[in-house]
Design a protein around this motif. Structure first.
Motif, PDB file in Angstrom:
ATOM      1  N   THR A 165       0.935  -1.210   0.130  1.00 38.97           N
ATOM      2  CA  THR A 165      -0.148  -0.093  -0.014  1.00 38.97           C
ATOM      3  C   THR A 165       0.872   1.260  -0.043  1.00 38.97           C
ATOM      4  OG1 THR A 165      -1.831   1.072   1.000  1.00 38.97           O
ATOM      5  CG2 THR A 165      -0.148   0.033   2.594  1.00 38.97           C
ATOM      6  N   LEU A 166       0.322   2.608  -0.037  1.00 40.53           N
ATOM      7  CA  LEU A 166       1.149   3.554   0.287  1.00 40.53           C
ATOM      8  C   LEU A 166       0.896   4.292   1.791  1.00 40.53           C
ATOM      9  CD1 LEU A 166       0.332   5.667  -3.001  1.00 40.53           C
ATOM     10  CD2 LEU A 166       2.226   4.080  -2.826  1.00 40.53           C
ATOM     11  N   MET A 167       1.589   4.604   2.231  1.00 44.54           N
ATOM     12  CA  MET A 167       2.128   5.474   3.486  1.00 44.54           C
ATOM     13  C   MET A 167       2.778   6.566   3.297  1.00 44.54           C
ATOM     14  SD  MET A 167       2.112   2.726   6.562  1.00 44.54           S
ATOM     15  CE  MET A 167       1.615   3.324   7.871  1.00 44.54           C
ATOM     16  N   CYS A 168       2.639   7.621   4.319  1.00 46.92           N
ATOM     17  CA  CYS A 168       3.436   8.836   4.246  1.00 46.92           C
ATOM     18  C   CYS A 168       4.855   8.753   4.707  1.00 46.92           C
ATOM     19  CB  CYS A 168       2.491  10.134   4.864  1.00 46.92           C
ATOM     20  SG  CYS A 168       2.922  10.020   6.751  1.00 46.92           S
ATOM     21  N   ARG A 169       5.560   9.578   4.230  1.00 43.29           N
ATOM     22  CA  ARG A 169       6.811   9.552   4.573  1.00 43.29           C
ATOM     23  C   ARG A 169       7.294  11.189   5.004  1.00 43.29           C
ATOM     24  NH1 ARG A 169      10.770  11.020   1.392  1.00 43.29           N
ATOM     25  NH2 ARG A 169      12.262   9.576   2.016  1.00 43.29           N
ATOM     26  N   LYS A 170       6.167  11.841   5.463  1.00 38.82           N
ATOM     27  CA  LYS A 170       6.581  13.199   5.725  1.00 38.82           C
ATOM     28  C   LYS A 170       6.661  13.123   7.237  1.00 38.82           C
ATOM     29  CE  LYS A 170       4.398  17.801   5.824  1.00 38.82           C
ATOM     30  NZ  LYS A 170       3.294  18.650   5.569  1.00 38.82           N
ATOM     31  N   PRO A 171       7.674  13.763   7.973  1.00 36.97           N
ATOM     32  CA  PRO A 171       7.821  13.574   9.537  1.00 36.97           C
ATOM     33  C   PRO A 171       6.637  14.069  10.185  1.00 36.97           C
ATOM     34  CG  PRO A 171       9.728  14.817   8.198  1.00 36.97           C
ATOM     35  CD  PRO A 171       8.776  14.713   7.136  1.00 36.97           C
ATOM     36  N   LEU A 172       6.480  13.428  10.881  1.00 39.21           N
ATOM     37  CA  LEU A 172       5.165  13.464  12.032  1.00 39.21           C
ATOM     38  C   LEU A 172       5.355  14.623  13.018  1.00 39.21           C
ATOM     39  CD1 LEU A 172       4.388   9.690  12.391  1.00 39.21           C
ATOM     40  CD2 LEU A 172       2.930  11.036  11.507  1.00 39.21           C
ATOM     41  N   VAL A 173       4.231  15.236  13.276  1.00 40.50           N
ATOM     42  CA  VAL A 173       4.404  16.171  14.529  1.00 40.50           C
ATOM     43  C   VAL A 173       3.460  15.598  15.473  1.00 40.50           C
ATOM     44  CG1 VAL A 173       4.444  18.444  15.208  1.00 40.50           C
ATOM     45  CG2 VAL A 173       5.455  17.976  13.089  1.00 40.50           C
ATOM     46  N   ILE A 174       3.533  15.359  16.444  1.00 40.65           N
ATOM     47  CA  ILE A 174       2.704  14.691  17.567  1.00 40.65           C
ATOM     48  C   ILE A 174       2.757  15.550  18.747  1.00 40.65           C
ATOM     49  CG2 ILE A 174       1.654  12.771  18.837  1.00 40.65           C
ATOM     50  CD1 ILE A 174       2.827  10.957  16.663  1.00 40.65           C
ATOM     51  N   LYS A 175       1.679  16.097  19.055  1.00 39.07           N
ATOM     52  CA  LYS A 175       1.539  17.188  20.297  1.00 39.07           C
ATOM     53  C   LYS A 175       2.642  18.115  20.059  1.00 39.07           C
ATOM     54  CE  LYS A 175      -1.476  14.040  22.886  1.00 39.07           C
ATOM     55  NZ  LYS A 175      -1.528  12.882  23.421  1.00 39.07           N
ATOM     56  N   GLY A 176       3.139  18.761  19.181  1.00 35.98           N
ATOM     57  CA  GLY A 176       3.943  19.793  18.989  1.00 35.98           C
ATOM     58  C   GLY A 176       5.588  19.178  18.949  1.00 35.98           C
ATOM     59  N   ARG A 177       5.538  17.967  18.946  1.00 37.27           N
ATOM     60  CA  ARG A 177       6.951  17.300  18.884  1.00 37.27           C
ATOM     61  C   ARG A 177       7.098  16.830  17.542  1.00 37.27           C
ATOM     62  NH1 ARG A 177       9.859  12.795  21.217  1.00 37.27           N
ATOM     63  NH2 ARG A 177       7.938  11.570  21.300  1.00 37.27           N
ATOM     64  N   LYS A 178       8.166  17.043  16.819  1.00 36.99           N
ATOM     65  CA  LYS A 178       8.468  16.438  15.579  1.00 36.99           C
ATOM     66  C   LYS A 178       9.176  14.938  15.936  1.00 36.99           C
ATOM     67  CE  LYS A 178      11.048  17.467  11.261  1.00 36.99           C
ATOM     68  NZ  LYS A 178      11.785  18.090  10.605  1.00 36.99           N
ATOM     69  N   ILE A 179       8.819  13.861  15.184  1.00 34.85           N
ATOM     70  CA  ILE A 179       9.265  12.767  15.334  1.00 34.85           C
ATOM     71  C   ILE A 179      10.241  12.616  14.264  1.00 34.85           C
ATOM     72  CG2 ILE A 179       8.292  10.209  15.449  1.00 34.85           C
ATOM     73  CD1 ILE A 179       6.803  11.967  17.648  1.00 34.85           C
ATOM     74  N   PRO A 180      11.248  12.104  14.811  1.00 34.98           N
ATOM     75  CA  PRO A 180      12.520  11.926  13.800  1.00 34.98           C
ATOM     76  C   PRO A 180      12.044  10.658  12.693  1.00 34.98           C
ATOM     77  CG  PRO A 180      13.500  11.575  15.940  1.00 34.98           C
ATOM     78  CD  PRO A 180      11.635  11.731  16.009  1.00 34.98           C
ATOM     79  N   GLY A 181      12.452  10.817  11.522  1.00 30.15           N
ATOM     80  CA  GLY A 181      12.219   9.547  10.631  1.00 30.15           C
ATOM     81  C   GLY A 181      11.310  10.192   9.679  1.00 30.15           C
ATOM     82  N   HIS A 182      10.707   9.170   8.830  1.00 35.78           N
ATOM     83  CA  HIS A 182      10.029   9.582   7.528  1.00 35.78           C
ATOM     84  C   HIS A 182       8.500   9.055   7.930  1.00 35.78           C
ATOM     85  CE1 HIS A 182      13.372  10.655   5.346  1.00 35.78           C
ATOM     86  NE2 HIS A 182      14.348   9.737   5.452  1.00 35.78           N
ATOM     87  N   GLY A 183       7.879   9.874   8.499  1.00 31.05           N
ATOM     88  CA  GLY A 183       6.401   9.940   8.700  1.00 31.05           C
ATOM     89  C   GLY A 183       6.051   8.464   9.278  1.00 31.05           C
ATOM     90  N   CYS A 184       4.735   8.004   8.711  1.00 34.80           N
ATOM     91  CA  CYS A 184       4.036   6.728   9.351  1.00 34.80           C
ATOM     92  C   CYS A 184       4.887   5.522   8.668  1.00 34.80           C
ATOM     93  CB  CYS A 184       2.591   6.765   8.694  1.00 34.80           C
ATOM     94  SG  CYS A 184       1.556   8.107   9.447  1.00 34.80           S
TER      95      CYS A 184
END
Ligand SMILES: [Zn+2]
Length: 250
Positions: free
Chosen positions: A79-98
Motif C-alpha cells: 500500500t502507500l503510506m506517508c514519509r513526511k515527518p510526523l508532528v505529534i502534540k507539537g513534537r517532531k518525530i524523527p524519521g519519515h512519517g508513518c
C-alpha cells in the motif's frame, strides 16, 4: 515483480487510492492530494512511499524455495503510506512519517510473528498491536478509504500511534490472536498460503483477518461490502457514510 516495476506500482496505487477517495470525499477532486491511511494527513505524491505491510525483513526469513517461487511484493501486500515527518502534540518525530513509525515500532514484531513457533512463543502486547495494525492496513488495502474514515477506522488509526498497549475502546475480542503451526516449505498446492498474505472475511461488525497461520479480529462500524449511497441527499443510515477526517493524534 522486480525492483524496476516499483515506481509504476507507486503511481498505480496512487491513482487507485485517489479514485476511491474522491468517490467518498468529493473535496479531493479539486486537488492532487491523498490521505495517508495511518495519520490521515492530506499529502502530495512525493510525500508518500510504498509500504510492504509484511515487512521485507520478515519476508527474508521465508524458506528459499518460497522466495524462489513467489515474488516478494506478492508475499508482503503493498500500500502507500506517508514519509513526511510526523508532528505529534507539537513534537517532531524523527524519521519519515508513518513509514518510519511502522518500521520502528512494528516491523521487528511482525518478523518475530512470521517465523514464530507458537508452541513455545510467548506473545507480548507489541506483537499483538503490530498484528492489529498490519491487519488494519490489509483491511484498508482491500476495502479502501471507507475503512479508514469510519469511526472504527479512527480507533484503529489511533491504535497505530499507541504501540505499547491496547486503547480502552478496542473490543476485547480484537485483542486476541489465534495461531496454528506455520508451513515450512513451498508446494504448488499451498501457493495461496504464501502469495496473498491476508484473507479477509467480514461478518457484520467485525472482520476476520487470516495472516498465514494467524487469525485476528478487527472492529468495523459498518460492513464495507454493503453498497454506499454516494449521491443521494438522503439514505437509510446503513447505506450512509459520514467520513471522519480527524487525524489520529488530534
Ligand atoms: Zn501518515
Amino acid at each position: 515483480m522486480n525492483m524496476i516495476d516499483l515506481p509504476d506500482l507507486k503511481a498505480k496505487l496512487w491513482h487507485q487510492m485517489r479514485h476511491d477517495l474522491k468517490s467518498l470525499v468529493p473535496w479531493f477532486a479539486d486537488n492532487d492530494l491523498l490521505l495517508c491511511p495511518a495519520c490521515c494527513r492530506p499529502l502530495r505524491f512525493d510525500e508518500f512511499s510504498l509500504e510492504h505491510i509484511i515487512p521485507q525483513q520478515a519476508l527474508a526469513c521465508d524458506p528459499l524455495d518460497v522466495r524462489d517461487a513467489v515474488p516478494r511484493n506478492e508475499r508482503s501486500g503493498m500500500t502507500l503510506m506517508c514519509r513526511k515527518p510526523l508532528v505529534i502534540k507539537g513534537r517532531k518525530i524523527p524519521g519519515h512519517g508513518c513509514n518510519s513509525w511502522k518500521g520502528k515500532f512494528y516491523d521487528a514484531s511482525l518478523r518475530d510473528l512470521i517465523r514464530a513457533d507458537f508452541q513455545r512463543k510467548q506473545l507480548n502486547s507489541r506483537h499483538q498491536i503490530a498484528l492489529f495494525s498490519a491487519g488494519y492496513l490489509a483491511l484498508f488495502r482491500q476495502f479502501g478509504y471507507q475503512i479508514a474514515l469510519l469511526p472504527s477506522g479512527l480507533l484503529m488509526r489511533n491504535q497505530f500511534f499507541h504501540p505499547n498497549s491496547f486503547l480502552r475502546d478496542v473490543p476485547l475480542s480484537c485483542q486476541v490472536v489465534l495461531a496454528g503451526e506455520r508451513l515450512r516449505s513451498y508446494e504448488e498446492g499451498n501457493r495461496e498460503y504464501w502469495s496473498e498474505p491476508f484473507k479477509i472475511t467480514v461478518d457484520g461488525a467485525s472482520a476476520f483477518i487470516v495472516l498465514r497461520n494467524m487469525v485476528l479480529n478487527l472492529p468495523l462500524s459498518r460492513d464495507p461490502k454493503l453498497p454506499l449511497a454516494r449521491a443521494l441527499p438522503y439514505a437509510p443510515s446503513k447505506y450512509a457514510f459520514r467520513p471522519d477526517l480527524r487525524t489520529a493524534f488530534e
